[in-house]
Design an enzyme around this catalytic site. Sequence first.
Site, PDB file in Angstrom:
ATOM      1  N   ARG A 197      39.460  60.310  43.334  1.00 59.29           N
ATOM      2  CA  ARG A 197      40.855  59.882  43.575  1.00 59.29           C
ATOM      3  C   ARG A 197      40.983  58.917  44.752  1.00 59.29           C
ATOM      4  NH1 ARG A 197      42.018  65.529  42.539  1.00 59.29           N
ATOM      5  NH2 ARG A 197      42.415  65.744  40.322  1.00 59.29           N
TER       6      ARG A 197
ATOM      7  N   LYS B 294      44.448  44.046  43.949  1.00 60.89           N
ATOM      8  CA  LYS B 294      44.512  44.221  42.492  1.00 60.89           C
ATOM      9  C   LYS B 294      43.106  44.481  41.985  1.00 60.89           C
ATOM     10  CE  LYS B 294      48.524  41.613  40.876  1.00 60.89           C
ATOM     11  NZ  LYS B 294      48.951  40.433  40.106  1.00 60.89           N
TER      12      LYS B 294
ATOM     13  N   GLU C 264      42.110  28.113  41.766  1.00 61.00           N
ATOM     14  CA  GLU C 264      42.964  29.078  42.498  1.00 61.00           C
ATOM     15  C   GLU C 264      43.446  28.469  43.824  1.00 61.00           C
ATOM     16  OE1 GLU C 264      44.077  31.876  41.250  1.00 61.00           O
ATOM     17  OE2 GLU C 264      42.556  32.848  40.017  1.00 61.00           O
TER      18      GLU C 264
ATOM     19  N   LYS D  45      48.379  33.879  50.393  1.00 65.35           N
ATOM     20  CA  LYS D  45      48.323  35.139  49.637  1.00 65.35           C
ATOM     21  C   LYS D  45      48.786  36.306  50.512  1.00 65.35           C
ATOM     22  CE  LYS D  45      46.120  37.827  46.189  1.00 65.35           C
ATOM     23  NZ  LYS D  45      45.165  37.937  45.107  1.00 65.35           N
TER      24      LYS D  45
ATOM     25  N   GLU E  86      53.782  43.881  43.167  1.00 63.33           N
ATOM     26  CA  GLU E  86      54.333  42.915  42.217  1.00 63.33           C
ATOM     27  C   GLU E  86      55.616  43.402  41.540  1.00 63.33           C
ATOM     28  OE1 GLU E  86      51.420  40.514  40.108  1.00 63.33           O
ATOM     29  OE2 GLU E  86      52.811  40.372  38.430  1.00 63.33           O
TER      30      GLU E  86
ATOM     31  N   ARG F 118      55.399  38.589  44.080  1.00 63.27           N
ATOM     32  CA  ARG F 118      53.948  38.440  43.876  1.00 63.27           C
ATOM     33  C   ARG F 118      53.603  37.788  42.534  1.00 63.27           C
ATOM     34  NH1 ARG F 118      48.945  42.512  45.425  1.00 63.27           N
ATOM     35  NH2 ARG F 118      47.348  41.190  44.485  1.00 63.27           N
TER      36      ARG F 118
ATOM     37  N   ASN G 173      50.679  34.266  39.772  1.00 62.42           N
ATOM     38  CA  ASN G 173      50.152  34.162  38.404  1.00 62.42           C
ATOM     39  C   ASN G 173      50.518  32.834  37.753  1.00 62.42           C
ATOM     40  OD1 ASN G 173      48.862  36.673  38.281  1.00 62.42           O
ATOM     41  ND2 ASN G 173      50.831  37.676  37.944  1.00 62.42           N
TER      42      ASN G 173
ATOM     43  N   HIS H 258      48.577  31.564  34.764  1.00 63.74           N
ATOM     44  CA  HIS H 258      47.776  32.669  34.235  1.00 63.74           C
ATOM     45  C   HIS H 258      48.209  33.100  32.830  1.00 63.74           C
ATOM     46  CE1 HIS H 258      46.340  32.816  38.313  1.00 63.74           C
ATOM     47  NE2 HIS H 258      45.545  33.833  38.073  1.00 63.74           N
TER      48      HIS H 258
ATOM     49  N   HIS I  52      45.273  33.293  30.516  1.00 65.82           N
ATOM     50  CA  HIS I  52      44.758  34.559  29.963  1.00 65.82           C
ATOM     51  C   HIS I  52      44.685  34.487  28.438  1.00 65.82           C
ATOM     52  CE1 HIS I  52      45.763  37.286  33.684  1.00 65.82           C
ATOM     53  NE2 HIS I  52      44.767  36.452  33.882  1.00 65.82           N
TER      54      HIS I  52
ATOM     55  N   HIS J  80      37.358  31.988  34.120  1.00 59.95           N
ATOM     56  CA  HIS J  80      38.745  32.300  34.477  1.00 59.95           C
ATOM     57  C   HIS J  80      39.416  31.095  35.156  1.00 59.95           C
ATOM     58  CE1 HIS J  80      42.234  34.509  35.899  1.00 59.95           C
ATOM     59  NE2 HIS J  80      41.973  34.134  37.129  1.00 59.95           N
TER      60      HIS J  80
HETATM   61  P1  NAD Z   1      32.478  36.002  38.566  1.00 59.90           P
HETATM   62  O1  NAD Z   1      32.643  37.208  39.355  1.00 59.90           O
HETATM   63  O2  NAD Z   1      32.076  36.142  37.139  1.00 59.90           O
HETATM   64  O3  NAD Z   1      31.444  35.039  39.304  1.00 59.90           O
HETATM   65  C1  NAD Z   1      31.136  33.807  38.720  1.00 59.90           C
HETATM   66  C2  NAD Z   1      29.630  33.631  38.515  1.00 59.90           C
HETATM   67  O4  NAD Z   1      29.034  33.254  39.753  1.00 59.90           O
HETATM   68  C3  NAD Z   1      28.900  34.864  38.059  1.00 59.90           C
HETATM   69  O5  NAD Z   1      27.869  34.506  37.170  1.00 59.90           O
HETATM   70  C4  NAD Z   1      28.316  35.416  39.359  1.00 59.90           C
HETATM   71  O6  NAD Z   1      27.179  36.218  39.155  1.00 59.90           O
HETATM   72  C5  NAD Z   1      27.961  34.135  40.055  1.00 59.90           C
HETATM   73  N1  NAD Z   1      27.898  34.191  41.510  1.00 59.90           N
HETATM   74  C6  NAD Z   1      28.733  34.838  42.333  1.00 59.90           C
HETATM   75  N2  NAD Z   1      28.471  34.532  43.598  1.00 59.90           N
HETATM   76  C7  NAD Z   1      27.424  33.679  43.588  1.00 59.90           C
HETATM   77  C8  NAD Z   1      26.717  33.005  44.584  1.00 59.90           C
HETATM   78  N3  NAD Z   1      27.062  33.082  45.863  1.00 59.90           N
HETATM   79  N4  NAD Z   1      25.674  32.234  44.227  1.00 59.90           N
HETATM   80  C9  NAD Z   1      25.356  32.093  42.907  1.00 59.90           C
HETATM   81  N5  NAD Z   1      26.017  32.685  41.915  1.00 59.90           N
HETATM   82  C10 NAD Z   1      27.050  33.470  42.254  1.00 59.90           C
HETATM   83  O7  NAD Z   1      33.824  35.133  38.535  1.00 59.90           O
HETATM   84  P2  NAD Z   1      34.896  34.761  39.650  1.00 59.90           P
HETATM   85  O8  NAD Z   1      35.366  33.419  39.280  1.00 59.90           O
HETATM   86  O9  NAD Z   1      34.409  35.018  41.010  1.00 59.90           O
HETATM   87  O10 NAD Z   1      36.060  35.823  39.391  1.00 59.90           O
HETATM   88  C11 NAD Z   1      36.768  35.841  38.188  1.00 59.90           C
HETATM   89  C12 NAD Z   1      37.347  37.219  37.997  1.00 59.90           C
HETATM   90  O11 NAD Z   1      38.247  37.495  39.059  1.00 59.90           O
HETATM   91  C13 NAD Z   1      38.112  37.380  36.714  1.00 59.90           C
HETATM   92  O12 NAD Z   1      37.746  38.584  36.097  1.00 59.90           O
HETATM   93  C14 NAD Z   1      39.554  37.450  37.165  1.00 59.90           C
HETATM   94  O13 NAD Z   1      40.369  38.205  36.314  1.00 59.90           O
HETATM   95  C15 NAD Z   1      39.425  38.065  38.512  1.00 59.90           C
HETATM   96  N6  NAD Z   1      40.540  37.772  39.419  1.00 59.90           N
HETATM   97  C16 NAD Z   1      41.109  38.824  40.052  1.00 59.90           C
HETATM   98  C17 NAD Z   1      42.123  38.581  40.955  1.00 59.90           C
HETATM   99  C18 NAD Z   1      42.704  39.731  41.731  1.00 59.90           C
HETATM  100  O14 NAD Z   1      43.720  39.540  42.407  1.00 59.90           O
HETATM  101  N7  NAD Z   1      42.103  40.893  41.689  1.00 59.90           N
HETATM  102  C19 NAD Z   1      42.559  37.283  41.207  1.00 59.90           C
HETATM  103  C20 NAD Z   1      41.937  36.238  40.532  1.00 59.90           C
HETATM  104  C21 NAD Z   1      40.928  36.486  39.627  1.00 59.90           C
HETATM  105  N1  GLY Z   2      45.864  36.843  41.612  1.00 51.51           N
HETATM  106  C1  GLY Z   2      47.184  37.325  41.467  1.00 51.51           C
HETATM  107  C2  GLY Z   2      47.531  38.395  42.415  1.00 51.51           C
HETATM  108  O1  GLY Z   2      46.736  38.811  43.232  1.00 51.51           O
HETATM  109  O2  GLY Z   2      48.643  38.863  42.403  1.00 51.51           O
END
Ligand code: NAD
Ligand code: GLY
Length: 369
Positions: free
Chosen positions: A125, A147, A189, A231, A241, A245, A249, A252, A256, A269
Site C-alpha cells: 500500500r 502520475k 514535451e 510543471k 488533475e 493540470r 495534456n 495528448h 494517444h 510517445h
Molecule cells: P522510454 O522510457 O521508452 O525511453 C525511451 C528509450 O530510450 C527506451 O528504449 C529506453 O531504454 C532508452 N533510454 C532511456 N534512457 C537512455 C539513455 N540515457 N541512454 C540510452 N538509451 C536510453 O520513453 P520516454 O520517452 O522516456 O517516456 C515515455 C513514457 O512516459 C510513455 O509511456 C508516457 O506515457 C510516459 N509519460 C508519463 C508522464 C507522467 O506524467 N507520468 C508524462 C509524459 C510521458
Molecule cells: N504529463 C501530464 C501530467 O503530468 O499531468
Amino acid sequence: MPTPDLQTVAIDLADRSYNIAIRGSLFDNPLSYAELPKSASALIVTNTTVGPLYAERLQRALASRFSQIYTVVLPDGEEFKTWPSLNLIFDALLTHGCDRKTTLFALGGGVVGDMTGFAAASYMRGVPFVQVPTTLLAQVDSSVGGKTAINHPLGKNMIGAFYQPLKVVCDLNTLKTLPQRELSAGLAEVIKYGPIADMEFLAWIEANLEALLAREPAALAHAVKRSCEIKAWVVGQDERESGLRAILNFGHTFGHAIEAGLGFGVWLHGEALGCGMVMAAQLSARLGMVDAFFVNRLTQLIVKAGLPTRAPVLPGPDNAGRYLDLMRVDKKSEAGEIRFVLIDKPGRALVRSAPDAVVRQVIDACCAE
Ligand code: NAD
Ligand code: GLY
C-alpha cells in the site's frame, strides 16, 4: 564547455513536497541521495538498455545508505508497460523480502518511471521511491508530478495512481547516450510548455533548437529547469488533475489515439505528441481560437525538432471514425464526450469539447495520403 551549476526546482505539495535536482554527474554521486531516509534495502528498477549503462554506478552511489541493493531489469519498450512487467517488480520485491521502508529507484525513461511509481504506490500500500530519469522526456515531464501508470490494450495509461516520489535526480550527462530519435521525442514535451503557459519559453526554444539538438549542456539545463518550473507551477495548484493540470495534456488526446491505434511502441510517445500538438493547434484554429500564423509557427518548430507532423492513417475503413473511437477512451472524456486541450490564445490553454464534424476535418487534413 563549462558544466552548468546545480539547479533545484521545488514541487510544493505540503507533506508530499520534494525537489528536482538538475545537473551533470548527479545520479552516481552519493550526495544526491544524502537526505533520503536510511533503510535496510533498495530496489533499482531499470530496463535492458539503461541497466547495462548505468545500474552499477547507481548501485555504488547508494551503497553507503542501503545495506541490501537489489536490481530488477524489465524488458525495454512502451509495449512492455504492462501487468506482466509490473509483476516482475512485485516478484523482485517479494522474493527479496522487501518491507515497507524499501526504497525503489526508477532508473530509466518514462516507461520505467511510470511503472516503478505504480509499483511503489501499491506494494504494501505504498513504499518510498525516487525518480532517476535518463531520457529528456522523463526529465522534463514524466518523472515529475506523481502520475504513475501502465497501459491497457484498449487505452494508454488507463490503470495507475497518483503517487509522488521522494526526489527527482535529473543527471544531464545520461542524455549523452540517448538516441537522437529519443532526444527529439523529449523535445516534444519541452515545446508543449510554450503554447500552454509561456510563449517567451517557446521563443527561447526556437532560438536554441540547434543547441538543444546538439545537446549543449547549458541549453539542456535551461530546457529541463524551465520545463520543470512550469510543471511544478501547474502540479502545485492541481496535483490530481481536477482542472488546471489537464493543460499538460496538450496534444495528448490525438497523440494517444495515434499510439493506441498503431499499437504501442510503433510511434514514440513524443512523436505522437508532436503530431498531436499540430492537430490540436489546427482544431484550435478551426474553432476560431488561434490564427494560422500560430499554427504554422508551432508546426515549423515541431518539424525542426525532428518530429512528424503528418498523422498516420489507422487500420480500418473509417480513419476519422477510428480516431474518434480511440479518443473517447481518454481520462478527460465525460459521458463519452471527448474533451480536448486547446490553445485559447498563445501561452494559454483550456479544456473543451468540439463538434465531431470539425474534429473529422482536422483528422482528414492532418493524415498522410
Ligand atoms: P522510454 O522510457 O521508452 O525511453 C525511451 C528509450 O530510450 C527506451 O528504449 C529506453 O531504454 C532508452 N533510454 C532511456 N534512457 C537512455 C539513455 N540515457 N541512454 C540510452 N538509451 C536510453 O520513453 P520516454 O520517452 O522516456 O517516456 C515515455 C513514457 O512516459 C510513455 O509511456 C508516457 O506515457 C510516459 N509519460 C508519463 C508522464 C507522467 O506524467 N507520468 C508524462 C509524459 C510521458
Ligand atoms: N504529463 C501530464 C501530467 O503530468 O499531468
